[in-house]
Design an enzyme around this catalytic site. Sequence first.
Site, mmCIF file in Angstrom:
data_model
loop_
_atom_site.group_PDB
_atom_site.id
_atom_site.type_symbol
_atom_site.label_atom_id
_atom_site.label_comp_id
_atom_site.label_asym_id
_atom_site.label_seq_id
_atom_site.Cartn_x
_atom_site.Cartn_y
_atom_site.Cartn_z
ATOM 1 N N ASP A 115 -12.665 -37.914 -17.473
ATOM 2 C CA ASP A 115 -13.998 -38.293 -17.926
ATOM 3 C C ASP A 115 -14.024 -39.800 -18.188
ATOM 4 O OD1 ASP A 115 -16.452 -36.490 -19.356
ATOM 5 O OD2 ASP A 115 -16.347 -38.643 -19.838
ATOM 6 N N LYS A 160 -29.666 -52.282 7.079
ATOM 7 C CA LYS A 160 -30.100 -51.788 8.389
ATOM 8 C C LYS A 160 -30.261 -52.949 9.361
ATOM 9 C CE LYS A 160 -32.859 -47.850 6.751
ATOM 10 N NZ LYS A 160 -33.026 -46.733 7.645
ATOM 11 N N GLU A 173 -42.243 -40.040 5.242
ATOM 12 C CA GLU A 173 -41.298 -38.958 5.488
ATOM 13 C C GLU A 173 -42.100 -37.687 5.739
ATOM 14 O OE1 GLU A 173 -37.690 -39.044 2.625
ATOM 15 O OE2 GLU A 173 -39.359 -39.917 1.535
ATOM 16 N N ASP A 218 -39.231 -44.778 -6.305
ATOM 17 C CA ASP A 218 -38.219 -44.370 -5.333
ATOM 18 C C ASP A 218 -38.212 -45.275 -4.094
ATOM 19 O OD1 ASP A 218 -36.167 -42.628 -4.509
ATOM 20 O OD2 ASP A 218 -37.547 -41.535 -3.211
ATOM 21 N N HIS A 234 -37.184 -50.483 -1.484
ATOM 22 C CA HIS A 234 -37.124 -50.616 -0.022
ATOM 23 C C HIS A 234 -38.361 -51.328 0.538
ATOM 24 C CE1 HIS A 234 -33.872 -47.919 -0.562
ATOM 25 N NE2 HIS A 234 -34.543 -46.803 -0.534
ATOM 26 N N LYS A 258 -44.085 -38.684 0.941
ATOM 27 C CA LYS A 258 -43.405 -37.505 1.480
ATOM 28 C C LYS A 258 -44.448 -36.529 2.025
ATOM 29 C CE LYS A 258 -39.264 -37.543 -1.375
ATOM 30 N NZ LYS A 258 -38.309 -37.531 -0.268
HETATM 31 P P1 NDP Z 1 -24.171 -36.901 -8.436
HETATM 32 O O1 NDP Z 1 -24.693 -36.342 -9.702
HETATM 33 O O2 NDP Z 1 -24.147 -36.026 -7.241
HETATM 34 O O3 NDP Z 1 -22.675 -37.406 -8.671
HETATM 35 C C1 NDP Z 1 -22.301 -38.054 -9.855
HETATM 36 C C2 NDP Z 1 -20.828 -38.384 -9.803
HETATM 37 O O4 NDP Z 1 -20.471 -39.039 -11.028
HETATM 38 C C3 NDP Z 1 -19.901 -37.188 -9.675
HETATM 39 O O5 NDP Z 1 -18.798 -37.569 -8.883
HETATM 40 C C4 NDP Z 1 -19.473 -36.950 -11.103
HETATM 41 O O6 NDP Z 1 -18.210 -36.350 -11.215
HETATM 42 C C5 NDP Z 1 -19.375 -38.345 -11.626
HETATM 43 N N1 NDP Z 1 -19.544 -38.383 -13.086
HETATM 44 C C6 NDP Z 1 -20.710 -38.294 -13.777
HETATM 45 N N2 NDP Z 1 -20.466 -38.407 -15.103
HETATM 46 C C7 NDP Z 1 -19.125 -38.542 -15.234
HETATM 47 C C8 NDP Z 1 -18.255 -38.704 -16.351
HETATM 48 N N3 NDP Z 1 -18.714 -38.742 -17.610
HETATM 49 N N4 NDP Z 1 -16.941 -38.844 -16.126
HETATM 50 C C9 NDP Z 1 -16.445 -38.800 -14.859
HETATM 51 N N5 NDP Z 1 -17.224 -38.647 -13.774
HETATM 52 C C10 NDP Z 1 -18.540 -38.519 -13.954
HETATM 53 O O7 NDP Z 1 -25.007 -38.240 -8.165
HETATM 54 P P2 NDP Z 1 -25.359 -38.907 -6.754
HETATM 55 O O8 NDP Z 1 -24.132 -39.010 -5.939
HETATM 56 O O9 NDP Z 1 -26.541 -38.246 -6.187
HETATM 57 O O10 NDP Z 1 -25.882 -40.351 -7.196
HETATM 58 C C11 NDP Z 1 -24.998 -41.357 -7.657
HETATM 59 C C12 NDP Z 1 -25.784 -42.664 -7.803
HETATM 60 O O11 NDP Z 1 -26.275 -43.066 -6.543
HETATM 61 C C13 NDP Z 1 -27.004 -42.530 -8.709
HETATM 62 O O12 NDP Z 1 -27.191 -43.739 -9.387
HETATM 63 C C14 NDP Z 1 -28.136 -42.300 -7.734
HETATM 64 O O13 NDP Z 1 -29.367 -42.708 -8.247
HETATM 65 C C15 NDP Z 1 -27.681 -43.207 -6.585
HETATM 66 N N6 NDP Z 1 -28.228 -42.847 -5.296
HETATM 67 C C16 NDP Z 1 -27.996 -41.595 -4.771
HETATM 68 C C17 NDP Z 1 -28.478 -41.257 -3.529
HETATM 69 C C18 NDP Z 1 -28.186 -39.917 -2.917
HETATM 70 O O14 NDP Z 1 -28.599 -39.717 -1.761
HETATM 71 N N7 NDP Z 1 -27.531 -39.021 -3.594
HETATM 72 C C19 NDP Z 1 -29.281 -42.226 -2.733
HETATM 73 C C20 NDP Z 1 -29.425 -43.514 -3.363
HETATM 74 C C21 NDP Z 1 -28.922 -43.789 -4.595
HETATM 75 P P3 NDP Z 1 -18.042 -34.746 -11.294
HETATM 76 O O15 NDP Z 1 -19.049 -34.155 -10.330
HETATM 77 O O16 NDP Z 1 -16.657 -34.566 -10.839
HETATM 78 O O17 NDP Z 1 -18.351 -34.373 -12.690
#
Ligand code: NDP
Length: 466
Positions: free
Chosen positions: A89, A178, A212, A231, A236, A322
């Site tokens: 964590d 891009k 979209e 968003d 963008h 969207k």
């Molecule tokens: P997710 O919720 O899918 O993933 C979050 C990640 O952070 C996981 O790997 C999680 O680990 C880890 N995490 C969260 N809290 C903790 C903690 N306290 N300690 C350790 N690990 C932690 O988020 P996304 O991947 O969707 O998004 C990530 C960022 O990217 C965000 O800021 C989002 O706004 C941005 N973003 C996302 C897009 C997308 O398409 N998903 C597009 C553009 C931007 P675990 O799961 O192992 O707990």
Amino acid sequence: MSTSQQPKADALVLFGATGDLSKRKLFPALYRMEEHGSLKVPVIGVARSDWSDEGFRQHAHDSIIAAIADAKASVIDALLARLDLVQGDYADPATWTSLCDTLDRHHSQQAVYYMAIPPSSFPIVAQSLATVGLNTRGRIVVEKPFGRDYESAVELNDLLHSVFPEERIFRIDHYLGKESVEDLLVFRFSNTLLEPVWNRNYVRSVQITMSETIGVEGRGNFYDSVGAIRDIMQNHLLQVLSLVAMEPPVGPESSFLQDEKAKVFAAMRPIDPGSMVRGQYVGYRDEPGVAADSTVETFVAARLEIDSWRWAGVPWYVRCGKGLTSAATEVVVEFREPPSLLFDEAGGPEPQRNLVRFRLGKHDGVTFTLQAKTPGQHLDSQNVDVAVDFAAALGERREAYERLLDDALAGLPRRFAREDIVEQTWRVVQPALDTAGPVHPYFRGSWGPSEAERILRGDEWFQPAE
Ligand code: NDP
């Protein structure tokens, strides 16, 4: 503000390595970098999931296979050999000791810390990097959203600056990676044909559409806290707009480019809520995770103004949403009509206005809509399209995330968003957040609510060609 190239990184630390962004975008991008020979550093994932190194590698493997149908086993193996997982964590000091040990084992002195984590985790990760001293040996990559409004964007920048200087903060807006978007800059300033007419003397209007066909696709919970203004429009859309509107940068250095973008936003009036229309597709409130009485917009259209010598008086019509008719990212520059006396003779149609249409999405390219003589006795004219499809003309190009990750590792800041520009874009959209007004329903498969015609004041939307 120094914008020179940073030292090359010797490790990539991926906070959020088990998350959605890593799965869908970052692992496929790392695969492409491995394939193209540009990935030369260890990749250290940091996340909470209780996975072994092996489980983590399997996850990376599956993410790549899901995204790239013809992925080569040898390339995947080479990438997997670079992966390590630091499990723990972010609130636990042991996670940071373990990360430091892993970086030391790789003899890393300059890491890239990629924040693929929820914004709520930014403070703990940024502060912990400082506590263990890692902020002195690397740079940080931050994903959007960069705040929720002007005030929180300033707060986020303050937080990041308390740990890293601005030149070591790389903010990702993947549109800036891009090729087609970067081409706006090259096309405008490398073609002498265009620059002399790229101003209010010749341009009648500019339209930008980011549409979209899909809805919220299972991400209702996320989307309902964001909406189309936050968003797409604030980031963008306005980034693309700045490339169409800006003065020529005096050189390729990042600071020159960013300075010109900043001037566009400095000259842009904040959105007038009276020149904005929000819409919501019918059925949005039934999506899982969306509030039954949600007034969050899935569509927004606005008329913007840039009060500069180049653009004063030219309307900039922008829209995004969207559930629309087709998926497209387009900029259409409409030129003023020519004098028509020469064509009056037979009472035929007057020449139509020239358009330059930049297609920035799939099948990217440029289309010039010009006038040519209609066959026959009279001096009549009609539209003809002169189009180039960039993939056919130039070959396939690299994906945005691959280019941006490459740049982050190489220490090249040009394709990232600078603090003042992020804050300026929030300043522009802030009235749209403060005085949002009604949200008009529209059917999926349409071009949004009919009220969006209102802001055009007699003009018409140019529907995307794709
Ligand atoms: P997710 O919720 O899918 O993933 C979050 C990640 O952070 C996981 O790997 C999680 O680990 C880890 N995490 C969260 N809290 C903790 C903690 N306290 N300690 C350790 N690990 C932690 O988020 P996304 O991947 O969707 O998004 C990530 C960022 O990217 C965000 O800021 C989002 O706004 C941005 N973003 C996302 C897009 C997308 O398409 N998903 C597009 C553009 C931007 P675990 O799961 O192992 O707990």
